[in-house]
Motif scaffolding. Structure first.
Motif, PDB file in Angstrom:
ATOM      1  N   ILE A 260       2.103 -57.011  64.227  1.00  0.00           N
ATOM      2  CA  ILE A 260       1.985 -55.632  63.616  1.00  0.00           C
ATOM      3  C   ILE A 260       3.030 -55.208  62.864  1.00  0.00           C
ATOM      4  N   LEU A 261       4.416 -55.413  63.316  1.00  0.00           N
ATOM      5  CA  LEU A 261       5.529 -54.808  62.935  1.00  0.00           C
ATOM      6  C   LEU A 261       5.838 -55.748  61.626  1.00  0.00           C
ATOM      7  N   GLY A 262       5.517 -56.912  61.585  1.00  0.00           N
ATOM      8  CA  GLY A 262       5.805 -58.007  60.563  1.00  0.00           C
ATOM      9  C   GLY A 262       4.902 -57.432  59.325  1.00  0.00           C
ATOM     10  N   ALA A 263       3.912 -56.745  59.381  1.00  0.00           N
ATOM     11  CA  ALA A 263       3.180 -56.143  58.391  1.00  0.00           C
ATOM     12  C   ALA A 263       3.715 -55.032  57.639  1.00  0.00           C
ATOM     13  N   CYS A 264       4.723 -54.354  58.292  1.00  0.00           N
ATOM     14  CA  CYS A 264       5.344 -53.036  57.797  1.00  0.00           C
ATOM     15  C   CYS A 264       6.605 -53.486  56.933  1.00  0.00           C
ATOM     16  N   ASN A 265       6.693 -52.383  56.153  1.00  0.00           N
ATOM     17  CA  ASN A 265       7.939 -52.258  55.247  1.00  0.00           C
ATOM     18  C   ASN A 265       8.505 -50.852  55.414  1.00  0.00           C
TER      19      ASN A 265
ATOM     20  N   ILE B  36      -7.725 -37.792  61.902  1.00  0.00           N
ATOM     21  CA  ILE B  36      -7.361 -39.208  61.427  1.00  0.00           C
ATOM     22  C   ILE B  36      -6.963 -38.783  59.803  1.00  0.00           C
ATOM     23  N   ASP B  37      -7.669 -38.102  59.106  1.00  0.00           N
ATOM     24  CA  ASP B  37      -7.620 -37.449  57.900  1.00  0.00           C
ATOM     25  C   ASP B  37      -6.304 -36.851  57.814  1.00  0.00           C
ATOM     26  N   LEU B  38      -5.944 -35.996  58.711  1.00  0.00           N
ATOM     27  CA  LEU B  38      -4.636 -35.279  58.678  1.00  0.00           C
ATOM     28  C   LEU B  38      -3.391 -36.109  58.843  1.00  0.00           C
ATOM     29  N   MET B  39      -3.587 -36.840  59.376  1.00  0.00           N
ATOM     30  CA  MET B  39      -2.407 -37.854  59.680  1.00  0.00           C
ATOM     31  C   MET B  39      -1.974 -38.380  58.134  1.00  0.00           C
ATOM     32  N   TYR B  40      -2.744 -38.721  57.369  1.00  0.00           N
ATOM     33  CA  TYR B  40      -2.547 -39.186  55.966  1.00  0.00           C
ATOM     34  C   TYR B  40      -2.219 -38.124  55.145  1.00  0.00           C
ATOM     35  N   ARG B  41      -2.717 -36.818  55.376  1.00  0.00           N
ATOM     36  CA  ARG B  41      -2.444 -35.957  54.556  1.00  0.00           C
ATOM     37  C   ARG B  41      -0.942 -35.090  54.717  1.00  0.00           C
ATOM     38  N   CYS B  42      -0.465 -35.569  55.992  1.00  0.00           N
ATOM     39  CA  CYS B  42       0.661 -34.822  56.702  1.00  0.00           C
ATOM     40  C   CYS B  42       2.027 -35.877  56.388  1.00  0.00           C
ATOM     41  N   PHE B  43       1.556 -37.141  56.443  1.00  0.00           N
ATOM     42  CA  PHE B  43       2.713 -38.234  56.524  1.00  0.00           C
ATOM     43  C   PHE B  43       2.545 -39.197  55.197  1.00  0.00           C
ATOM     44  N   CYS B  44       1.583 -39.313  54.692  1.00  0.00           N
ATOM     45  CA  CYS B  44       1.536 -40.421  53.695  1.00  0.00           C
ATOM     46  C   CYS B  44       1.297 -39.901  52.161  1.00  0.00           C
ATOM     47  N   ARG B  45       2.526 -40.442  51.397  1.00  0.00           N
ATOM     48  CA  ARG B  45       2.654 -39.953  50.063  1.00  0.00           C
ATOM     49  C   ARG B  45       1.846 -40.994  49.260  1.00  0.00           C
ATOM     50  N   PRO B  46       0.634 -40.183  48.640  1.00  0.00           N
ATOM     51  CA  PRO B  46      -0.442 -41.170  47.827  1.00  0.00           C
ATOM     52  C   PRO B  46       0.449 -42.068  46.890  1.00  0.00           C
ATOM     53  N   SER B  47      -0.105 -43.365  46.814  1.00  0.00           N
ATOM     54  CA  SER B  47       0.325 -44.582  46.063  1.00  0.00           C
ATOM     55  C   SER B  47       1.736 -44.738  46.166  1.00  0.00           C
ATOM     56  N   ILE B  48       2.431 -44.298  47.315  1.00  0.00           N
ATOM     57  CA  ILE B  48       3.662 -44.865  47.739  1.00  0.00           C
ATOM     58  C   ILE B  48       3.694 -45.501  48.951  1.00  0.00           C
ATOM     59  N   ASP B  49       3.358 -44.613  49.903  1.00  0.00           N
ATOM     60  CA  ASP B  49       3.298 -45.088  51.494  1.00  0.00           C
ATOM     61  C   ASP B  49       2.113 -45.927  51.884  1.00  0.00           C
ATOM     62  N   ASN B  50       2.154 -46.581  52.879  1.00  0.00           N
ATOM     63  CA  ASN B  50       1.275 -47.491  53.394  1.00  0.00           C
ATOM     64  C   ASN B  50       1.111 -47.204  55.012  1.00  0.00           C
ATOM     65  N   VAL B  51       0.051 -47.883  55.363  1.00  0.00           N
ATOM     66  CA  VAL B  51      -0.310 -47.662  56.870  1.00  0.00           C
ATOM     67  C   VAL B  51      -0.646 -49.096  57.349  1.00  0.00           C
ATOM     68  N   VAL B  52      -0.622 -49.392  58.489  1.00  0.00           N
ATOM     69  CA  VAL B  52      -0.877 -50.842  59.050  1.00  0.00           C
ATOM     70  C   VAL B  52      -1.906 -50.624  60.432  1.00  0.00           C
ATOM     71  N   ALA B  53      -3.047 -51.268  60.145  1.00  0.00           N
ATOM     72  CA  ALA B  53      -3.983 -51.210  61.270  1.00  0.00           C
ATOM     73  C   ALA B  53      -4.793 -52.482  61.567  1.00  0.00           C
ATOM     74  N   ILE B  54      -4.995 -52.875  63.085  1.00  0.00           N
ATOM     75  CA  ILE B  54      -5.388 -54.116  63.362  1.00  0.00           C
ATOM     76  C   ILE B  54      -6.832 -54.223  62.806  1.00  0.00           C
ATOM     77  N   GLU B  55      -7.383 -55.497  62.850  1.00  0.00           N
ATOM     78  CA  GLU B  55      -8.718 -55.969  61.838  1.00  0.00           C
ATOM     79  C   GLU B  55      -9.544 -56.839  62.762  1.00  0.00           C
ATOM     80  N   PRO B  56     -10.636 -56.525  63.142  1.00  0.00           N
ATOM     81  CA  PRO B  56     -11.503 -55.324  62.716  1.00  0.00           C
ATOM     82  C   PRO B  56     -10.985 -54.193  63.812  1.00  0.00           C
ATOM     83  N   THR B  57     -11.340 -52.933  62.953  1.00  0.00           N
ATOM     84  CA  THR B  57     -11.147 -51.710  63.787  1.00  0.00           C
ATOM     85  C   THR B  57     -12.369 -50.640  63.471  1.00  0.00           C
ATOM     86  N   TYR B  58     -11.968 -49.487  63.923  1.00  0.00           N
ATOM     87  CA  TYR B  58     -12.867 -48.390  63.376  1.00  0.00           C
ATOM     88  C   TYR B  58     -12.814 -48.076  61.785  1.00  0.00           C
ATOM     89  N   GLY B  59     -13.792 -47.992  61.242  1.00  0.00           N
ATOM     90  CA  GLY B  59     -13.891 -47.872  59.774  1.00  0.00           C
ATOM     91  C   GLY B  59     -13.149 -46.679  59.205  1.00  0.00           C
TER      92      GLY B  59
END
Ligand SMILES: *Cc1c(COP(=O)(O)O)cnc(C)c1O
Length: 343
Positions: free
Chosen positions: A133-138, A81-104
């Motif tokens: 879900i796609l509506g929450a993405c940019n 889980i952590d690696l996915m962020y470290r590989c794909f997400c530029r800090p303070s630029i990129d975002n992710v979308v998740a269902i709510e509620p879900t695994y913390g």
């Protein structure tokens, strides 16, 4: 899917990984190892473990029906889980979308990596549509998290919603199948050839009864697995874990446990329907269930007093007055039930 080059953080795309002694030399013929500054005594614990867990992956490949080159192994799914962020997400630029509620952990890792975490609230049946879900993405959305069966709600997310999301999203969709052994729904882990932007998570912590050894896995197309291997710590899965996991995979199967636990699940669910303290139980495809209680907080405290610990989800959105209850052994379940009957 956008080209992987465009989805990856530029620094990761350029990264030249650390090359360990055990990486540079791999072969069976050698018998004198003077390349890693190890102590020659205290075998087998003196040697660094296989950084790519070749032998263990071969066993997992067989068990899970996924080629070894499509498998990543980590220190629990949490590492993946952590690696996915470290590989794909530029800090303070990129975002992710998740269902709510879900695994913390999806949110905790987003916070640690300074990545915006966008939530899509499930409906009253704990379902969602691909449109929502796609509506929450940019254009800066890199990852979508879908946990199915979902934690803490216990239900499978609708298959068409998941497939539709994978097909229409140009980034990576992660389907967390930590609880899929307890469900009859078709699996996603064997479909990463069909869906190049799909990453599926599995773990030894639940059906396999090995939470203590910390072994999680990700299944994906080879190019994604290669990036994860490049970014992970060189010896992320220790020797003891690799050995023990191989022993379990060779000698056991979880089917017996799974049928025992799902049978108990049905028995406990039925018993809950008759409890005065329980207002509603939600359908489940996992080894736990969500129960709406008359007063979750006081029932939780009452159970703690009796030495029985459940998970209080009262403060979680859509889970007001809910307890999440793991299906235990027959004896444990009976202790829980008799305590609740006396409440
Ligand atoms: C328990 C759980 C995991 C397992 O995490 P590990 O780090 O492998 O123990 C993963 N995903 C979900 C949704 C879980 O509930």
């Amino acid at each position: 899917m956008r080209p992987l080059k465009e989805l990856l953080r530029p620094n990761i795309e350029r990264l030249k990984p650390y090359s360990s002694a055990r990486n540079e030399y791999s072969g069976k013929e050698a018998h004198v190892f003077l390349d890693a500054n190890e102590n020659p005594y205290n075998a087998p614990y003196n040697r660094y473990p296989d950084p790519l867990q070749t032998e263990l992956k071969a066993l997992i490949a067989e068990k899970k029906g996924v080629p070894a080159e499509n498998i990543f192994l980590g220190n629990g799914s949490d590492e993946a889980i952590d690696l996915m962020y470290r590989c794909f997400c530029r800090p303070s630029i990129d975002n992710v979308v998740a269902i709510e509620p879900t695994y913390g952990m999806y949110e905790v890792c987003a916070d640690i990596n300074d990545v915006e975490y966008r939530r899509v609230l499930l409906d009253d049946n704990f379902q969602v549509s691909a449109d929502k879900i796609l509506g929450a993405c940019n254009r800066n959305t890199k990852l979508i998290w879908i946990c199915s069966p979902n934690n803490p709600t216990g239900n499978n997310i609708n298959q068409e919603c998941i497939i539709d999301t994978i097909k229409r999203f140009n980034g990576i969709v992660i389907v967390d199948e930590a609880y899929s052994d307890f469900s009859d729904a078709p699996l996603f882990r064997t479909r990463t050839t069909e869906f190049p932007n799909l990453v599926v998570l599995n773990t030894m912590s639940k059906a396999w009864g090995c939470a203590a050894i910390r072994l999680g896995m990700a299944f994906a197309q080879k190019d994604i697995i290669d990036v994860m291997n490049k970014v992970k710590y060189p010896y992320n899965v220790n020797f003891l874990t690799q050995q023990h996991a191989m022993q379990e995979l060779r000698n056991f199967d979880v089917l017996g446990w799974v049928s025992l636990i799902t049978q108990e699940r049905e028995r406990v669910l039925k018993a809950f329907l008759d409890l005065k303290a329980c207002e509603k139980i939600y359908p489940t495809d996992a080894n736990f269930f969500l129960a709406k209680m008359t007063d979750a907080q006081s029932i939780y405290n009452y159970l703690v007093d009796k030495g029985v610990i459940v998970r209080n989800r009262n403060k979680v959105r859509l889970c007001g007055n809910c307890l999440r209850i793991t299906v235990g052994s027959k004896g444990e379940n009976n202790e829980l039930l008799s305590a609740l009957r006396q409440f």
